[in-house]
Design a protein around this motif. Sequence first.
Motif, PDB file in Angstrom:
ATOM      1  N   PHE A   1      -7.593   2.677  -1.850  1.00  0.00           N
ATOM      2  CA  PHE A   1      -8.210   2.569  -0.536  1.00  0.00           C
ATOM      3  C   PHE A   1      -8.257   3.932   0.142  1.00  0.00           C
ATOM      4  O   PHE A   1      -7.242   4.621   0.232  1.00  0.00           O
ATOM      5  CB  PHE A   1      -7.412   1.615   0.356  1.00  0.00           C
ATOM      6  CG  PHE A   1      -7.408   0.187  -0.111  1.00  0.00           C
ATOM      7  CD1 PHE A   1      -6.395  -0.288  -0.921  1.00  0.00           C
ATOM      8  CD2 PHE A   1      -8.425  -0.672   0.269  1.00  0.00           C
ATOM      9  CE1 PHE A   1      -6.386  -1.602  -1.347  1.00  0.00           C
ATOM     10  CE2 PHE A   1      -8.420  -1.991  -0.155  1.00  0.00           C
ATOM     11  CZ  PHE A   1      -7.398  -2.454  -0.972  1.00  0.00           C
TER      12      PHE A   1
ATOM     13  N   PHE B   1      -0.346  -7.467   6.133  1.00  0.00           N
ATOM     14  CA  PHE B   1       0.534  -6.355   5.801  1.00  0.00           C
ATOM     15  C   PHE B   1       1.265  -5.884   7.051  1.00  0.00           C
ATOM     16  O   PHE B   1       0.650  -5.624   8.082  1.00  0.00           O
ATOM     17  CB  PHE B   1      -0.255  -5.173   5.240  1.00  0.00           C
ATOM     18  CG  PHE B   1      -0.875  -5.419   3.904  1.00  0.00           C
ATOM     19  CD1 PHE B   1      -2.223  -5.694   3.785  1.00  0.00           C
ATOM     20  CD2 PHE B   1      -0.102  -5.374   2.755  1.00  0.00           C
ATOM     21  CE1 PHE B   1      -2.803  -5.914   2.554  1.00  0.00           C
ATOM     22  CE2 PHE B   1      -0.674  -5.590   1.504  1.00  0.00           C
ATOM     23  CZ  PHE B   1      -2.029  -5.864   1.414  1.00  0.00           C
TER      24      PHE B   1
ATOM     25  N   LYS C   1      -3.658   3.938  13.835  1.00  0.00           N
ATOM     26  CA  LYS C   1      -4.668   2.918  13.614  1.00  0.00           C
ATOM     27  C   LYS C   1      -5.594   3.447  12.543  1.00  0.00           C
ATOM     28  O   LYS C   1      -6.405   4.339  12.784  1.00  0.00           O
ATOM     29  CB  LYS C   1      -5.439   2.641  14.901  1.00  0.00           C
ATOM     30  CG  LYS C   1      -6.559   1.633  14.728  1.00  0.00           C
ATOM     31  CD  LYS C   1      -7.315   1.476  16.036  1.00  0.00           C
ATOM     32  CE  LYS C   1      -8.525   0.579  15.867  1.00  0.00           C
ATOM     33  NZ  LYS C   1      -9.277   0.449  17.131  1.00  0.00           N
ATOM     34  N   LEU C   2      -5.446   2.912  11.361  1.00  0.00           N
ATOM     35  CA  LEU C   2      -6.242   3.349  10.228  1.00  0.00           C
ATOM     36  C   LEU C   2      -7.446   2.441  10.046  1.00  0.00           C
ATOM     37  O   LEU C   2      -7.343   1.223  10.183  1.00  0.00           O
ATOM     38  CB  LEU C   2      -5.399   3.324   8.956  1.00  0.00           C
ATOM     39  CG  LEU C   2      -4.122   4.174   8.948  1.00  0.00           C
ATOM     40  CD1 LEU C   2      -3.398   4.031   7.624  1.00  0.00           C
ATOM     41  CD2 LEU C   2      -4.440   5.627   9.230  1.00  0.00           C
ATOM     42  N   ILE C   3      -8.573   3.061   9.731  1.00  0.00           N
ATOM     43  CA  ILE C   3      -9.775   2.325   9.361  1.00  0.00           C
ATOM     44  C   ILE C   3      -9.917   2.469   7.848  1.00  0.00           C
ATOM     45  O   ILE C   3     -10.045   3.593   7.340  1.00  0.00           O
ATOM     46  CB  ILE C   3     -11.022   2.885  10.061  1.00  0.00           C
ATOM     47  CG1 ILE C   3     -10.804   2.958  11.579  1.00  0.00           C
ATOM     48  CG2 ILE C   3     -12.248   2.061   9.712  1.00  0.00           C
ATOM     49  CD1 ILE C   3     -10.549   1.636  12.240  1.00  0.00           C
ATOM     50  N   PHE C   4      -9.888   1.362   7.156  1.00  0.00           N
ATOM     51  CA  PHE C   4      -9.900   1.372   5.695  1.00  0.00           C
ATOM     52  C   PHE C   4     -11.300   1.130   5.137  1.00  0.00           C
ATOM     53  O   PHE C   4     -12.120   0.428   5.730  1.00  0.00           O
ATOM     54  CB  PHE C   4      -8.982   0.279   5.137  1.00  0.00           C
ATOM     55  CG  PHE C   4      -7.518   0.607   5.208  1.00  0.00           C
ATOM     56  CD1 PHE C   4      -6.788   0.336   6.346  1.00  0.00           C
ATOM     57  CD2 PHE C   4      -6.876   1.173   4.116  1.00  0.00           C
ATOM     58  CE1 PHE C   4      -5.428   0.632   6.412  1.00  0.00           C
ATOM     59  CE2 PHE C   4      -5.519   1.468   4.166  1.00  0.00           C
ATOM     60  CZ  PHE C   4      -4.799   1.198   5.318  1.00  0.00           C
ATOM     61  N   GLY C   5     -11.515   1.697   3.950  1.00  0.00           N
ATOM     62  CA  GLY C   5     -12.666   1.309   3.167  1.00  0.00           C
ATOM     63  C   GLY C   5     -12.387   0.009   2.436  1.00  0.00           C
ATOM     64  O   GLY C   5     -11.280  -0.534   2.505  1.00  0.00           O
ATOM     65  N   ALA C   6     -13.385  -0.478   1.748  1.00  0.00           N
ATOM     66  CA  ALA C   6     -13.279  -1.775   1.072  1.00  0.00           C
ATOM     67  C   ALA C   6     -12.450  -1.713  -0.201  1.00  0.00           C
ATOM     68  O   ALA C   6     -12.081  -2.749  -0.746  1.00  0.00           O
ATOM     69  CB  ALA C   6     -14.662  -2.314   0.768  1.00  0.00           C
ATOM     70  N   GLY C   7     -12.185  -0.505  -0.667  1.00  0.00           N
ATOM     71  CA  GLY C   7     -11.364  -0.362  -1.855  1.00  0.00           C
ATOM     72  C   GLY C   7     -12.178  -0.219  -3.123  1.00  0.00           C
ATOM     73  O   GLY C   7     -13.316  -0.689  -3.226  1.00  0.00           O
TER      74      GLY C   7
ATOM     75  N   GLN D   1      -5.932  -8.330   5.440  1.00  0.00           N
ATOM     76  CA  GLN D   1      -7.052  -8.195   4.514  1.00  0.00           C
ATOM     77  C   GLN D   1      -7.515  -9.577   4.093  1.00  0.00           C
ATOM     78  O   GLN D   1      -6.804 -10.268   3.345  1.00  0.00           O
ATOM     79  CB  GLN D   1      -6.655  -7.367   3.288  1.00  0.00           C
ATOM     80  CG  GLN D   1      -7.807  -7.106   2.334  1.00  0.00           C
ATOM     81  CD  GLN D   1      -7.380  -6.340   1.102  1.00  0.00           C
ATOM     82  OE1 GLN D   1      -6.239  -6.440   0.670  1.00  0.00           O
ATOM     83  NE2 GLN D   1      -8.281  -5.559   0.544  1.00  0.00           N
TER      84      GLN D   1
ATOM     85  N   TYR E   1      -1.491  -5.248   9.768  1.00  0.00           N
ATOM     86  CA  TYR E   1      -2.841  -5.169   9.267  1.00  0.00           C
ATOM     87  C   TYR E   1      -3.103  -6.444   8.473  1.00  0.00           C
ATOM     88  O   TYR E   1      -2.169  -7.109   8.034  1.00  0.00           O
ATOM     89  CB  TYR E   1      -3.004  -3.963   8.321  1.00  0.00           C
ATOM     90  CG  TYR E   1      -3.075  -2.619   8.993  1.00  0.00           C
ATOM     91  CD1 TYR E   1      -1.932  -2.007   9.510  1.00  0.00           C
ATOM     92  CD2 TYR E   1      -4.276  -1.941   9.109  1.00  0.00           C
ATOM     93  CE1 TYR E   1      -1.997  -0.771  10.130  1.00  0.00           C
ATOM     94  CE2 TYR E   1      -4.352  -0.696   9.720  1.00  0.00           C
ATOM     95  CZ  TYR E   1      -3.213  -0.124  10.227  1.00  0.00           C
ATOM     96  OH  TYR E   1      -3.284   1.111  10.840  1.00  0.00           O
TER      97      TYR E   1
ATOM     98  N   LEU F   1       0.846  -1.190   0.000  1.00  0.00           N
ATOM     99  CA  LEU F   1       0.000   0.000   0.000  1.00  0.00           C
ATOM    100  C   LEU F   1       0.882   1.241   0.000  1.00  0.00           C
ATOM    101  O   LEU F   1       1.738   1.404   0.865  1.00  0.00           O
ATOM    102  CB  LEU F   1      -0.900  -0.001   1.241  1.00  0.00           C
ATOM    103  CG  LEU F   1      -1.913  -1.144   1.326  1.00  0.00           C
ATOM    104  CD1 LEU F   1      -2.446  -1.279   2.741  1.00  0.00           C
ATOM    105  CD2 LEU F   1      -3.049  -0.896   0.357  1.00  0.00           C
TER     106      LEU F   1
ATOM    107  N   LYS G   1     -12.199  -5.641   3.808  1.00  0.00           N
ATOM    108  CA  LYS G   1     -11.409  -4.445   4.064  1.00  0.00           C
ATOM    109  C   LYS G   1     -10.070  -4.791   4.697  1.00  0.00           C
ATOM    110  O   LYS G   1      -9.912  -5.826   5.348  1.00  0.00           O
ATOM    111  CB  LYS G   1     -12.162  -3.512   5.007  1.00  0.00           C
ATOM    112  CG  LYS G   1     -13.494  -3.037   4.479  1.00  0.00           C
ATOM    113  CD  LYS G   1     -14.171  -2.111   5.469  1.00  0.00           C
ATOM    114  CE  LYS G   1     -15.504  -1.622   4.911  1.00  0.00           C
ATOM    115  NZ  LYS G   1     -16.152  -0.644   5.821  1.00  0.00           N
ATOM    116  N   VAL G   2      -9.140  -3.875   4.545  1.00  0.00           N
ATOM    117  CA  VAL G   2      -7.893  -3.955   5.295  1.00  0.00           C
ATOM    118  C   VAL G   2      -8.212  -3.595   6.748  1.00  0.00           C
ATOM    119  O   VAL G   2      -8.842  -2.570   7.019  1.00  0.00           O
ATOM    120  CB  VAL G   2      -6.851  -2.980   4.718  1.00  0.00           C
ATOM    121  CG1 VAL G   2      -5.577  -2.998   5.556  1.00  0.00           C
ATOM    122  CG2 VAL G   2      -6.549  -3.322   3.263  1.00  0.00           C
TER     123      VAL G   2
ATOM    124  N   PHE H   1      -6.933  -3.232  10.887  1.00  0.00           N
ATOM    125  CA  PHE H   1      -5.855  -3.065  11.845  1.00  0.00           C
ATOM    126  C   PHE H   1      -5.810  -4.251  12.802  1.00  0.00           C
ATOM    127  O   PHE H   1      -6.852  -4.698  13.302  1.00  0.00           O
ATOM    128  CB  PHE H   1      -6.088  -1.773  12.631  1.00  0.00           C
ATOM    129  CG  PHE H   1      -5.201  -1.582  13.824  1.00  0.00           C
ATOM    130  CD1 PHE H   1      -5.658  -1.895  15.091  1.00  0.00           C
ATOM    131  CD2 PHE H   1      -3.921  -1.086  13.684  1.00  0.00           C
ATOM    132  CE1 PHE H   1      -4.849  -1.704  16.211  1.00  0.00           C
ATOM    133  CE2 PHE H   1      -3.112  -0.892  14.790  1.00  0.00           C
ATOM    134  CZ  PHE H   1      -3.572  -1.204  16.055  1.00  0.00           C
TER     135      PHE H   1
END
Lengths: 114, 116
Positions: free
Chosen positions: A90, B91, A101-107, B37, B35, A44, B42-43, B45
């Motif tokens: 993303f 990751f 601490k990242l909160i990710f979207g689904a992409g 996936q 992290y 990423l 989603k990815v 934490f």
Amino acid sequence: AQSVTQPDIHITVSEGASLELRCNYSYGATPYLFWYVQSPGQGLQLLLKYFSGDTLVQGIKGFEAEFKRSQSSFNLRKPSVHWSDAAEYFCAVANSGGYNKLIFGAGTRLAVHP
Amino acid sequence: EPEVTQTPSHQVTQMGQEVILRCVPISNHLYFYWYRQILGQKVEFLVSFYNNEISEKSEIFDDQFSVERPDGSNFTLKIRSTKLEDSAMYFCASSGRGRVGTGELFFGEGSRLTVL
């Protein structure tokens, strides 16, 4: 709880066309917002980030994003897409207290037609 | 350009086996993360690590998971007894500073774990 929504799972554009990838977040305070890109076989990579100040942020590879608090959005844009932009994108949000601490979207997977 | 490296790139294991995923963070970074996936999701934490201890962990990071920095260069994620649902891309990331907003996260290319 924080969350990120990327409404578009797949997008296909023609090379040279403009691009906008949507991102909506849910967070009570001022968020820290990010866009990452993942090319096939790669990790990423950070494209850009918003912490404060100017709501239009410039990133690498000609990308920009605009933070709109009223719409809880942080859409990614590029005026002219190149074939090498084909990748997964993303959006992510973090709070100021979290240790990255990242909160990710689904992409959103972007395909580029020649 | 400095980068985070992960090994193996892909590991296949039987359910119940122990797995160790390895990461070499960027050399002058002090904060380390895992992290994951799951395919199509989603990815997420898992854990952050600083000064030889866990700073924060998610609900996913239960007793089956552990992290360690066994020497000055490696950062490992151990899964003691793998389950089918542990199949995912993992990751590793590192940053020079801890609090978000002060440091960029640099991610590795990921280690794909397949549990059969």
